[in-house]
Design a protein around this motif. Structure first.
Motif, PDB file in Angstrom:
ATOM      1  N   UNK A  53       0.866  -1.644   0.128  1.00  0.00           N
ATOM      2  CA  UNK A  53       0.004  -0.179   0.226  1.00  0.00           C
ATOM      3  C   UNK A  53       0.781   1.082   0.047  1.00  0.00           C
ATOM      4  N   UNK A  54       2.291   0.954  -1.025  1.00  0.00           N
ATOM      5  CA  UNK A  54       2.982   1.832  -1.038  1.00  0.00           C
ATOM      6  C   UNK A  54       3.354   2.289  -2.924  1.00  0.00           C
ATOM      7  N   UNK A  55       3.837   4.016  -2.562  1.00  0.00           N
ATOM      8  CA  UNK A  55       4.385   3.964  -4.560  1.00  0.00           C
ATOM      9  C   UNK A  55       6.034   3.142  -4.683  1.00  0.00           C
ATOM     10  N   UNK A  56       6.597   3.050  -3.692  1.00  0.00           N
ATOM     11  CA  UNK A  56       7.245   1.863  -3.643  1.00  0.00           C
ATOM     12  C   UNK A  56       8.207   1.314  -2.491  1.00  0.00           C
ATOM     13  N   UNK A  57       9.392   0.750  -3.115  1.00  0.00           N
ATOM     14  CA  UNK A  57       9.207  -0.431  -2.262  1.00  0.00           C
ATOM     15  C   UNK A  57      10.921  -0.363  -1.929  1.00  0.00           C
ATOM     16  N   UNK A  58      11.358   0.416  -1.147  1.00  0.00           N
ATOM     17  CA  UNK A  58      12.568   0.973  -0.833  1.00  0.00           C
ATOM     18  C   UNK A  58      13.566  -0.033   0.060  1.00  0.00           C
ATOM     19  N   UNK A  59      14.948  -0.422  -0.444  1.00  0.00           N
ATOM     20  CA  UNK A  59      15.533  -1.706   0.874  1.00  0.00           C
ATOM     21  C   UNK A  59      15.037  -3.015  -0.070  1.00  0.00           C
ATOM     22  N   UNK A  60      14.632  -3.328  -0.500  1.00  0.00           N
ATOM     23  CA  UNK A  60      13.861  -4.979  -0.121  1.00  0.00           C
ATOM     24  C   UNK A  60      14.852  -5.533  -1.460  1.00  0.00           C
ATOM     25  N   UNK A  61      14.903  -6.733  -0.994  1.00  0.00           N
ATOM     26  CA  UNK A  61      16.228  -7.167  -1.603  1.00  0.00           C
ATOM     27  C   UNK A  61      15.267  -7.653  -3.077  1.00  0.00           C
ATOM     28  N   UNK A  62      14.221  -7.681  -3.132  1.00  0.00           N
ATOM     29  CA  UNK A  62      13.411  -8.793  -3.504  1.00  0.00           C
ATOM     30  C   UNK A  62      11.694  -7.310  -4.106  1.00  0.00           C
ATOM     31  N   UNK A  63      12.196  -7.743  -5.596  1.00  0.00           N
ATOM     32  CA  UNK A  63      10.616  -6.442  -5.692  1.00  0.00           C
ATOM     33  C   UNK A  63       9.673  -7.114  -5.339  1.00  0.00           C
ATOM     34  N   UNK A  64       8.520  -6.251  -5.181  1.00  0.00           N
ATOM     35  CA  UNK A  64       7.213  -6.348  -4.627  1.00  0.00           C
ATOM     36  C   UNK A  64       6.356  -5.412  -5.708  1.00  0.00           C
ATOM     37  N   UNK A  65       5.640  -6.046  -5.273  1.00  0.00           N
ATOM     38  CA  UNK A  65       4.238  -5.007  -6.338  1.00  0.00           C
ATOM     39  C   UNK A  65       3.683  -3.886  -5.550  1.00  0.00           C
ATOM     40  N   UNK A  66       4.009  -2.504  -5.985  1.00  0.00           N
ATOM     41  CA  UNK A  66       3.466  -1.810  -4.955  1.00  0.00           C
ATOM     42  C   UNK A  66       2.208  -0.597  -5.852  1.00  0.00           C
ATOM     43  N   UNK A  67       1.648   0.336  -5.674  1.00  0.00           N
ATOM     44  CA  UNK A  67       0.803   1.128  -5.996  1.00  0.00           C
ATOM     45  C   UNK A  67       1.204   1.559  -7.440  1.00  0.00           C
TER      46      UNK A  67
END
Length: 182
Positions: free
Chosen positions: A15-29
């Motif tokens: 429920x956010x527009x970015x996924x900073x710092x995640x080692x895997x890419x997760x879907x965002x808004x």
């Protein structure tokens, strides 16, 4: 006029527009919402689906998200087990959680709603039945519905937020949104 987006958030989307710092890419808004200048009014867990409101108006955002305004939020909840009146009554009276007693909720057993299939599907155990509840809250603690159903012995399998106040998911497919003025 304030801009309001009613988004049907799919399972697995943050429920956010970015996924900073995640080692895997997760879907965002940002994978679904191309409108600039709008921000979520509240949150919906990654493993939950359904209505997420976004707006460009800070006051409206606060009014929707702030628990002081007690805006009703209705969830369709698939639980493990066969809910009986004692479990429903506990939800209606309020459930004691680690962070205190919840406010009373509206809780009804319902027939399985006509929803889209979830991807991935829920786990099914042949020896344990599952049922659907309609739960309306007027507060918004972290993972509250899941914690409440677990506390009464009915673990949540699927959680779909259907409405916030008068706004609903009616006619909005998963991953789609409606852009309205509020």
């Amino acid at each position: 006029m304030a801009r309001l987006i009613l988004f049907n958030k799919p399972f697995g989307v943050l429920s956010q527009f970015t996924d900073r710092g995640s080692p895997t890419e997760r879907a965002t808004l940002s994978d679904f919402i191309t409108v600039k200048g709008v921000y979520p009014a509240g949150r919906l867990d990654r493993d939950s689906e359904g209505l997420l409101l976004l707006t460009d108006d800070g006051r409206l955002q606060a009014r929707i998200a702030d628990p002081r305004f007690k805006l009703p939020k209705t969830y369709l909840v698939q639980v493990e087990g066969d809910p009986q009146e004692p479990e429903l009554e506990r939800l209606r009276l309020g459930v004691r959680l680690k962070d205190g007693l919840t406010l009373p909720a509206e809780a009804l057993r319902i027939d399985a709603p006509d929803l889209w299939p979830r991807d991935p599907p829920i786990r099914v155990r042949q020896s344990i039945p599952d049922s659907w509840l309609k739960i309306t809250l007027r507060e918004g603690r972290n993972r509250q519905v899941r914690r409440m159903t677990a506390a009464v012995g009915l673990p949540t399998l699927r959680l779909v937020r259907w409405s916030i106040g008068d706004w609903t998911l009616a006619g909005i497919a998963p991953g789609q949104f409606a852009d309205i003025t509020a």
